[in-house]
Design a protein around this motif. Structure first.
Motif, PDB file in Angstrom:
ATOM      1  N   ILE A 173     -14.941   1.534   2.879  1.00  0.00           N
ATOM      2  CA  ILE A 173     -13.855   1.892   3.433  1.00  0.00           C
ATOM      3  C   ILE A 173     -13.802   1.679   5.340  1.00  0.00           C
ATOM      4  O   ILE A 173     -12.817   1.738   5.991  1.00  0.00           O
ATOM      5  CB  ILE A 173     -13.172   3.014   2.738  1.00  0.00           C
ATOM      6  CG1 ILE A 173     -12.097   2.402   1.068  1.00  0.00           C
ATOM      7  CG2 ILE A 173     -11.933   3.022   3.571  1.00  0.00           C
ATOM      8  CD1 ILE A 173     -11.699   3.889   0.657  1.00  0.00           C
ATOM      9  N   PRO A 229      -7.948   7.818  -6.848  1.00  0.00           N
ATOM     10  CA  PRO A 229      -8.150   6.424  -6.286  1.00  0.00           C
ATOM     11  C   PRO A 229      -8.826   6.013  -5.510  1.00  0.00           C
ATOM     12  O   PRO A 229      -9.421   4.717  -4.728  1.00  0.00           O
ATOM     13  CB  PRO A 229      -6.177   6.273  -6.328  1.00  0.00           C
ATOM     14  CG  PRO A 229      -6.137   7.796  -5.913  1.00  0.00           C
ATOM     15  CD  PRO A 229      -7.006   8.072  -7.211  1.00  0.00           C
ATOM     16  N   LEU A 230      -9.481   6.618  -3.984  1.00  0.00           N
ATOM     17  CA  LEU A 230     -10.065   6.500  -3.036  1.00  0.00           C
ATOM     18  C   LEU A 230     -11.631   6.446  -3.572  1.00  0.00           C
ATOM     19  O   LEU A 230     -12.194   4.963  -2.879  1.00  0.00           O
ATOM     20  CB  LEU A 230      -9.696   7.664  -2.607  1.00  0.00           C
ATOM     21  CG  LEU A 230      -9.292   7.606  -1.307  1.00  0.00           C
ATOM     22  CD1 LEU A 230      -8.791   9.380  -0.597  1.00  0.00           C
ATOM     23  CD2 LEU A 230      -8.959   6.180  -0.438  1.00  0.00           C
ATOM     24  N   TRP A 256     -14.458  -0.609  -5.400  1.00  0.00           N
ATOM     25  CA  TRP A 256     -14.377  -2.456  -5.771  1.00  0.00           C
ATOM     26  C   TRP A 256     -14.337  -3.006  -4.181  1.00  0.00           C
ATOM     27  O   TRP A 256     -14.851  -3.656  -4.213  1.00  0.00           O
ATOM     28  CB  TRP A 256     -12.485  -1.785  -5.243  1.00  0.00           C
ATOM     29  CG  TRP A 256     -11.929  -4.047  -6.080  1.00  0.00           C
ATOM     30  CD1 TRP A 256     -11.929  -4.633  -6.096  1.00  0.00           C
ATOM     31  CD2 TRP A 256     -10.351  -3.600  -5.474  1.00  0.00           C
ATOM     32  NE1 TRP A 256     -10.860  -5.338  -6.199  1.00  0.00           N
ATOM     33  CE2 TRP A 256     -10.210  -5.042  -4.919  1.00  0.00           C
ATOM     34  CE3 TRP A 256      -9.543  -2.986  -4.501  1.00  0.00           C
ATOM     35  CZ2 TRP A 256      -9.079  -5.654  -5.207  1.00  0.00           C
ATOM     36  CZ3 TRP A 256      -8.460  -3.434  -3.750  1.00  0.00           C
ATOM     37  CH2 TRP A 256      -8.177  -4.709  -3.925  1.00  0.00           C
ATOM     38  N   LEU A 257     -14.465  -2.075  -3.077  1.00  0.00           N
ATOM     39  CA  LEU A 257     -15.032  -2.896  -2.024  1.00  0.00           C
ATOM     40  C   LEU A 257     -16.546  -3.318  -2.278  1.00  0.00           C
ATOM     41  O   LEU A 257     -16.666  -4.241  -0.971  1.00  0.00           O
ATOM     42  CB  LEU A 257     -14.230  -2.303  -1.203  1.00  0.00           C
ATOM     43  CG  LEU A 257     -13.173  -1.863  -0.331  1.00  0.00           C
ATOM     44  CD1 LEU A 257     -12.760  -1.283   0.857  1.00  0.00           C
ATOM     45  CD2 LEU A 257     -12.405  -3.385  -0.429  1.00  0.00           C
ATOM     46  N   ALA A 271      -4.896  -1.743 -10.517  1.00  0.00           N
ATOM     47  CA  ALA A 271      -6.016  -2.378 -10.553  1.00  0.00           C
ATOM     48  C   ALA A 271      -5.426  -3.510 -11.534  1.00  0.00           C
ATOM     49  O   ALA A 271      -5.950  -4.881 -11.128  1.00  0.00           O
ATOM     50  CB  ALA A 271      -7.001  -1.940 -11.485  1.00  0.00           C
ATOM     51  N   TRP A 292     -11.988   4.666  -6.256  1.00  0.00           N
ATOM     52  CA  TRP A 292     -12.064   3.203  -7.181  1.00  0.00           C
ATOM     53  C   TRP A 292     -11.834   2.048  -5.987  1.00  0.00           C
ATOM     54  O   TRP A 292     -12.383   1.177  -6.068  1.00  0.00           O
ATOM     55  CB  TRP A 292     -10.839   3.445  -8.602  1.00  0.00           C
ATOM     56  CG  TRP A 292     -10.838   2.021  -8.323  1.00  0.00           C
ATOM     57  CD1 TRP A 292     -10.766   1.499 -10.349  1.00  0.00           C
ATOM     58  CD2 TRP A 292     -10.088   0.492  -8.213  1.00  0.00           C
ATOM     59  NE1 TRP A 292     -10.303   0.522  -9.918  1.00  0.00           N
ATOM     60  CE2 TRP A 292     -10.185  -0.001  -9.136  1.00  0.00           C
ATOM     61  CE3 TRP A 292      -9.069   0.808  -7.118  1.00  0.00           C
ATOM     62  CZ2 TRP A 292      -9.086  -1.192  -8.888  1.00  0.00           C
ATOM     63  CZ3 TRP A 292      -7.927  -0.554  -7.067  1.00  0.00           C
ATOM     64  CH2 TRP A 292      -8.375  -1.715  -8.130  1.00  0.00           C
ATOM     65  N   ILE A 293     -10.882   2.526  -4.948  1.00  0.00           N
ATOM     66  CA  ILE A 293     -11.323   1.632  -4.190  1.00  0.00           C
ATOM     67  C   ILE A 293     -12.464   1.116  -3.529  1.00  0.00           C
ATOM     68  O   ILE A 293     -13.270   0.137  -2.644  1.00  0.00           O
ATOM     69  CB  ILE A 293     -10.404   1.650  -2.722  1.00  0.00           C
ATOM     70  CG1 ILE A 293      -8.901   1.524  -3.582  1.00  0.00           C
ATOM     71  CG2 ILE A 293      -9.989   0.497  -1.920  1.00  0.00           C
ATOM     72  CD1 ILE A 293      -7.868   2.664  -2.634  1.00  0.00           C
ATOM     73  N   GLU A 294     -13.746   2.150  -2.788  1.00  0.00           N
ATOM     74  CA  GLU A 294     -14.339   2.200  -2.092  1.00  0.00           C
ATOM     75  C   GLU A 294     -15.287   1.308  -3.277  1.00  0.00           C
ATOM     76  O   GLU A 294     -16.820   0.586  -3.073  1.00  0.00           O
ATOM     77  CB  GLU A 294     -14.906   3.858  -2.533  1.00  0.00           C
ATOM     78  CG  GLU A 294     -16.160   3.348  -1.486  1.00  0.00           C
ATOM     79  CD  GLU A 294     -16.344   3.216  -0.155  1.00  0.00           C
ATOM     80  OE1 GLU A 294     -17.267   2.620   0.491  1.00  0.00           O
ATOM     81  OE2 GLU A 294     -14.624   3.890   0.281  1.00  0.00           O
ATOM     82  N   VAL A 305      -6.060  -1.760   2.830  1.00  0.00           N
ATOM     83  CA  VAL A 305      -7.328  -0.570   2.419  1.00  0.00           C
ATOM     84  C   VAL A 305      -6.817   0.678   3.851  1.00  0.00           C
ATOM     85  O   VAL A 305      -6.838   1.595   3.285  1.00  0.00           O
ATOM     86  CB  VAL A 305      -8.401  -1.527   2.638  1.00  0.00           C
ATOM     87  CG1 VAL A 305      -9.375  -0.373   2.998  1.00  0.00           C
ATOM     88  CG2 VAL A 305      -8.603  -2.425   1.483  1.00  0.00           C
ATOM     89  N   LEU A 357      -7.174  -8.028  -1.155  1.00  0.00           N
ATOM     90  CA  LEU A 357      -7.961  -6.947  -0.644  1.00  0.00           C
ATOM     91  C   LEU A 357      -8.023  -7.578   0.939  1.00  0.00           C
ATOM     92  O   LEU A 357      -8.737  -7.953   1.407  1.00  0.00           O
ATOM     93  CB  LEU A 357      -9.144  -7.619  -0.853  1.00  0.00           C
ATOM     94  CG  LEU A 357     -10.763  -6.756  -1.138  1.00  0.00           C
ATOM     95  CD1 LEU A 357     -10.581  -5.440  -1.611  1.00  0.00           C
ATOM     96  CD2 LEU A 357     -11.700  -7.937  -1.820  1.00  0.00           C
ATOM     97  N   ALA A 417       0.684  -1.293  -0.104  1.00  0.00           N
ATOM     98  CA  ALA A 417      -0.030  -0.301   0.281  1.00  0.00           C
ATOM     99  C   ALA A 417       0.488   1.047  -0.079  1.00  0.00           C
ATOM    100  O   ALA A 417       0.502   2.383  -0.461  1.00  0.00           O
ATOM    101  CB  ALA A 417      -0.788   0.183   1.280  1.00  0.00           C
TER     102      ALA A 417
END
Length: 825
Positions: A280, A265-266, A272-273, A237, A268-270, A248, A243, A211
Motif C-alpha cells: 500500500i 479490509p486494509l 492482495w498487493l 474480492a 486484505w488489500i495489503e 489503492v 489493482l 474505491a
C-alpha cells in the motif's frame, strides 16, 4: 561517437532514451502520455541529427491521417472533460491535473479550432512522410514534433527547438512547407498529449469512484453491523477491483485512521498487493508521483499552446530555412531589405519551381542566385542582378529553361504574353454570341436590311457591357493575382527615398485654410517620419484681375498656419516638416481670366522643377514657407486631393513599394517612355466613414455600384492582367522619371484630364493593398460639377487618340498631337 562523448552521453543510453513515443505506446498496448526521458538542449541537438539519419521517406503520397486523429482527439477530450465535470457536480475530489484540464477546457477547444483551420483537408499529404517505423505514413515533421514534445514533457522552448531542427537539417534539409508546418504539428502533438493525459486522469477518476463506493459501503457496515464487514470484503474480492495505484490510494485514504474494524479490509488489500510484489505504501507513493507528473504534463502542454500562439514563427522559419540563406546573398542587396510578405512570395516561387522541375528547393534558389551573379560580372548592377527578377519577374522563363521546366500551353501563360488579346477576344466573342442569339429570336422584316443593322448596333452597345463584366470575372478567375513587391521601411523611410506629401488646393477663405492645415496635421500624425515632409500647393481663385483685395490676407493666414505647425512639430533633422508653395495668378487668354497656370498640373510641374533644382524654379512661386534646401533630395512625391485621408503608415508603404528594384522605372532606348517598372503608383480609393453618411445624398449614392475611378480606383483585373493600372490623380510618383517621361508631352491649355495620360506615358501601377479615403460629394450640385469636369476632360482626350482634330472655326485638320500618330500609346 565523438559527438556523443563530448556531452558525456553514451550511444546505447541515448538510443534507449530516443525510443519513439508511438513505439512506446505500441509496446505497452496503451496510449501513454508523450513523456520520454527529459533531454537538455545539447541532447536534443544530438537527437535531431540521429533522427535525420534514421528517417526514411516514402516517395509516394499516402492518406491524410492527421485530420481524422484530430477529430478523434476532440471527441476523447470532450468525453473526458464531461467525466470530470460530472465528478465535480457529484462533489468528488479532483486531482490537480484534472483541475488544470477543466480550468483550461476553453483554451483547449480554441486551440483545436485553430488546428482545424490550419489543417485543411489533404494538407498533410503534401508533406514528406515516413516510410518505416512507428510513425510510418505520418508526415516527417509530425514525428519531429512528437519527439520535441515527448523529451520536453510538453514544454516548447524556442532555443531548444531551434537547435533541434537545425541539427536535423544539417543532415536532411526540410522543405519550406515543412518549416511552416512545424507550428501546426506542434499544436497537434500537444493536443495528442493532452488527450492521452486526460484519458489517464478520467480513468483514474473512475477507479477512485469505485474505491469511494466500496469505502462508503464498508464504513456504513462498520458503523451498523461490524460482523458483516467480512461479507463486504468478500464481495469486493469477487468483483475483481482494479489493482491500480489510484484505486489503492483512494480506498486507503478513506479507510485509514478510521475505526479498528476497518483494519480488516486494509489487511486484505495489503495481502492482495503482496502477492503482486507491491504494498500500500509503495502504491500510494507511486500514485502521488504520477499525479504530480500528470499535472506537470498538462500544465506544460497548456502553457506551450499559449506560447505557440504568441511566438513569431516568421523569424523561426527564416532562421531555419536554407533557401532563405541562399537568397540573402542577392547581389543587388535588396532581398534582405524587403518586407516579409515579399520575401515569402519569393520563397513560394522557389517552392513552386521545385515542384515543377523535380529539383530541390535549394537547387532552385542556387540557380536563381547564379543567374543574378552572372549579370554582375564586369557590368554595373541592373534589375537583372536581383534574384527576384528570375523568381517573380521577366527572368522567370530563363530560370525555368535552366531548371528544365517544361512549359505547357496554358491560359495563364498566354495571359502573360498577349494580355490584350486574352481580354478583347472573350469580350468580342461574348458580345457576338449574345447579339446573334437575340437577332435569331427577334422577327425582323428580311427585306429591310437597315433594321437588322440598326438592331445589331444597339445590341452590340447593350451586350458589350455584359461581355466586359463576364471577361473581368473570367480574368479574376484565371489571372494570377498578386501584390507589388515592397521594401521593408517599418523602421522609417530611407534618406535616399526622401518623400514630400503634396496637396494641390485653392485659398478661398480663412475657414478653408484652417481646415486644410488641420488635415495636413492629421496626415502627419498618422505618418511621422524624419524623411517625410508635407506641403500645400496653393493658388488663389480665378479672378478677372491679377490681384484681389483679400489675397494678401489669405496668404498671410496660410503662412502663419504653416509656421505654427513647424514650431509645434520641429524637424528632427534638417529642413522643415511643413511647407507652403503659393503661385501667383497668370492671365489665361483661353479662359479669359487670371488664374494659376495649368491649375493642378501646373502646380505639380512647378514643384517638380523646384525639387530638381532647375533655374528659375523658385520664381514660379510667389511665396515659399519652410526651409526648401533639403527638398533637393526629395525622390518621391505623394500627391493627394484636399479631402483625401492618408491612413496610418500608408506613406511608408507607398515609398517602400516604389523603391523596390522590380518597381523602379526603366525607359526605352529613346528615353521617352517607361517600359518596365513604374513611375507612378495608384492606390485603391474608398469613401471615408465620415464622408459616406455625412448627408442624405452621400448616404444614398456613396455606395453606388459600378466603376467610379475617383472613389474605387480601378479593378484589380487590369493590374493582374496587363501589369498596369490607371492613374486618377492620387498616388506617389518618382520625380525624375515622371518629369523625363512627360517632358514636352502636353501643350498649354489643351489637356484638362491629364492624370490618365500621365499614367500611360510614365506607366502607373496599382497598389491594391494600400487604400486611401476621401469624402463623397455632399450634394447633387457638387457631384454634377465633378462629373462635368470629367466629361470635359474625356472630350479633350480625343485629341490624343484621333489623327484629326476639330478646328475652332469648323471642319477638321490633321492633329500633330495625336498619340496614335506619334505611336506613344
Amino acid at each position: 561517437m565523438q559527438e556523443l562523448n563530448r556531452y558525456g552521453v553514451k550511444w546505447r543510453n541515448l538510443r534507449a532514451m530516443v525510443r519513439s513515443p508511438l513505439e512506446a505506446a505500441a509496446a505497452s498496448g496503451d496510449e501513454l502520455p508523450l513523456r520520454g526521458q527529459p533531454f537538455s538542449a545539447e541532447e536534443m541537438e544530438l537527437l535531431g541529427g540521429q533522427l535525420a539519419r534514421t528517417h526514411r521517406l516514402d516517395p509516394k503520397r499516402g492518406p491524410d491521417l492527421l485530420l481524422g486523429r484530430l477529430r478523434d482527439n476532440q471527441r476523447v477530450l470532450d468525453e473526458n472533460c464531461a467525466t470530470l465535470t460530472s465528478a465535480v457536480r457529484a462533489q468528488r475530489r479532483l486531482t490537480p491535473a484534472g483541475e488544470w484540464l477543466l480550468d483550461n477546457a476553453h483554451l483547449i477547444e480554441e486551440q483545436m479550432r485553430t488546428a482545424r483551420r490550419h489543417l485543411p483537408r489533404d494538407y498533410s499529404r503534401e508533406l514528406p512522410r515516413l516510410a518505416v517505423g512507428p510513425s510510418a505514413g505520418l508526415p516527417r515533421v509530425y514525428d519531429l514534433a512528437l519527439e520535441a514534445i515527448s523529451h520536453g514533457d510538453g514544454r516548447v522552448d524556442a532555443g531548444t527547438l531551434h537547435r533541434f531542427v537545425a541539427a536535423y537539417q544539417a543532415v536532411a534539409p526540410l522543405k519550406l512547407g515543412e518549416h511552416w508546418a512545424i507550428p501546426i504539428m506542434l499544436r497537434l502533438a500537444l493536443i495528442e498529449n493532452l488527450r492521452r493525459v486526460s484519458a489517464r486522469v478520467a480513468q483514474d477518476r473512475l477507479e477512485r469512484d469505485i474505491a469511494d463506493d466500496w469505502a462508503d459501503r464498508m464504513i456504513a457496515v462498520a458503523e451498523t453491523e461490524p460482523k458483516k464487514l467480512v461479507l463486504e470484503i468478500a464481495d469486493m474480492a469477487r468483483s475483481s477491483p482494479p489493482l491500480s495505484s489510484s484505486f489503492v490510494a483512494e480506498i486507503a485514504r478513506r479507510l485509514q485512521g478510521q475505526s479498528s474494524v476497518l483494519a480488516a479490509p486494509l489487511s486484505w488489500i495489503e495481502q492482495w498487493l503482496a502477492d503482486e510484489g507491491q504494498s500500500i505504501e509503495h502504491m500510494v507513493q507511486g500514485e502521488n508521483q504520477r499525479q504530480a507528473a500528470d499535472q506537470v504534463s498538462i500544465s506544460n502542454s497548456i502553457g506551450s499552446l499559449r506560447y505557440l500562439s504568441t511566438m513569431d514563427w516568421r523569424v523561426f522559419v527564416e532562421a531555419q530555412s536554407s533557401v532563405e540563406r541562399t537568397l540573402e546573398r542577392d547581389p543587388a542587396g535588396a532581398y534582405a531589405q524587403m518586407d516579409f510578405a515579399t520575401r515569402d512570395a519569393y520563397r513560394h516561387a522557389v517552392e513552386a519551381l521545385a515542384k515543377r522541375s523535380g529539383c530541390s528547393e535549394d537547387e532552385v534558389a542556387a540557380a536563381a542566385l547564379a543567374l543574378a551573379l552572372r549579370q554582375c560580372e564586369g557590368a554595373p548592377p541592373t534589375v537583372a542582378s536581383h534574384v527576384g527578377y528570375y523568381l517573380v519577374d521577366s527572368g522567370r522563363r530563363q530560370l525555368e529553361r535552366q531548371l528544365g521546366v517544361r512549359r505547357l500551353l496554358r491560359v495563364r501563360d498566354a495571359e502573360g504574353r498577349v494580355p490584350l488579346a486574352c481580354f478583347l477576344v472573350p469580350v468580342a466573342l461574348g458580345t457576338l454570341a449574345m447579339v446573334a442569339a437575340l437577332l435569331l429570336r427577334v422577327p425582323l422584316p428580311s427585306s429591310h436590311a437597315a433594321w437588322w443593322v440598326f438592331a445589331a448596333v444597339l445590341a452590340v452597345v447593350v451586350f458589350s457591357e455584359t461581355a466586359i463584366g463576364l471577361a473581368n470575372w473570367l480574368a479574376t478567375r484565371l489571372a494570377q493575382p498578386g501584390t507589388l513587391p515592397r521594401m521593408d521601411y517599418a523602421r522609417g523611410i530611407d534618406k535616399a527615398s526622401r518623400t514630400l506629401v503634396a496637396v494641390p488646393t485653392m485659398l478661398s477663405s480663412a475657414e478653408s485654410i484652417a481646415e486644410l492645415v488641420e488635415l495636413l496635421e492629421v496626415r502627419f500624425l498618422a505618418n511621422t517620419d524624419p524623411h517625410l515632409h508635407f506641403a500645400l500647393l496653393t493658388d488663389h481663385l480665378d479672378s478677372p484681375q491679377q490681384h484681389e483685395p483679400g489675397d494678401a490676407a489669405l496668404l498671410d493666414c496660410a503662412t502663419a498656419a504653416i509656421e505654427s505647425l513647424n514650431r509645434k512639430y520641429p524637424a528632427d533633422g534638417e529642413g522643415s516638416r511643413f511647407y507652403l508653395f503659393h503661385r501667383p495668378r497668370c492671365f489665361n487668354a483661353g479662359q479669359g481670366c487670371w488664374m494659376g497656370r495649368e491649375r493642378k498640373r501646373g502646380k505639380l510641374v512647378a514643384l517638380n522643377a523646384l525639387l530638381q533644382g532647375r533655374d528659375g524654379a523658385q520664381e514660379q512661386f510667389a511665396r515659399i514657407v519652410g526651409d526648401a534646401r533639403v527638398l533637393a533630395g526629395v525622390e518621391y512625391v505623394i500627391t493627394l486631393d484636399s479631402d483625401t485621408q492618408l491612413p496610418r503608415e500608408s506613406a511608408r508603404e507607398f515609398v517602400a513599394t516604389l523603391a523596390h528594384p522590380l518597381n523602379r522605372p526603366h525607359f526605352d532606348a529613346a528615353g521617352e517612355r517607361v517600359v518596365r517598372g513604374y513611375s507612378i503608383l495608384q492606390p485603391r480609393v474608398g469613401v471615408s466613414l465620415a464622408g459616406g453618411p455625412r448627408t442624405r445624398y452621400a448616404e444614398l449614392y456613396g455606395s453606388e455600384p459600378g466603376i467610379d475611378p475617383y472613389t474605387r480606383a480601378v479593378s484589380d483585373v487590369y493590374q493582374d492582367l496587363f501589369g498596369e493600372g490607371s492613374f486618377v490623380g492620387k498616388g506617389i510618383y518618382a520625380v525624375a522619371a515622371f518629369e523625363q517621361a512627360l517632358a514636352g508631352r502636353f501643350p498649354d491649355n489643351r489637356v484638362l484630364s491629364h492624370d490618365l495620360l500621365e499614367g500611360c506615358f510614365a506607366r502607373a501601377g496599382l497598389v491594391s493593398d494600400v487604400q486611401l479615403y476621401e469624402d463623397y460629394p455632399s450634394s447633387y450640385a457638387l457631384d454634377v460639377n465633378r462629373r462635368h469636369r470629367w466629361i470635359r476632360g474625356d472630350w479633350q482626350l480625343w485629341a490624343w487618340l484621333l489623327p484629326v482634330a476639330p478646328r475652332e472655326g469648323g471642319g477638321w485638320s490633321r492633329n500633330p498631337l495625336s498619340a496614335l500618330s506619334r505611336w506613344k500609346l
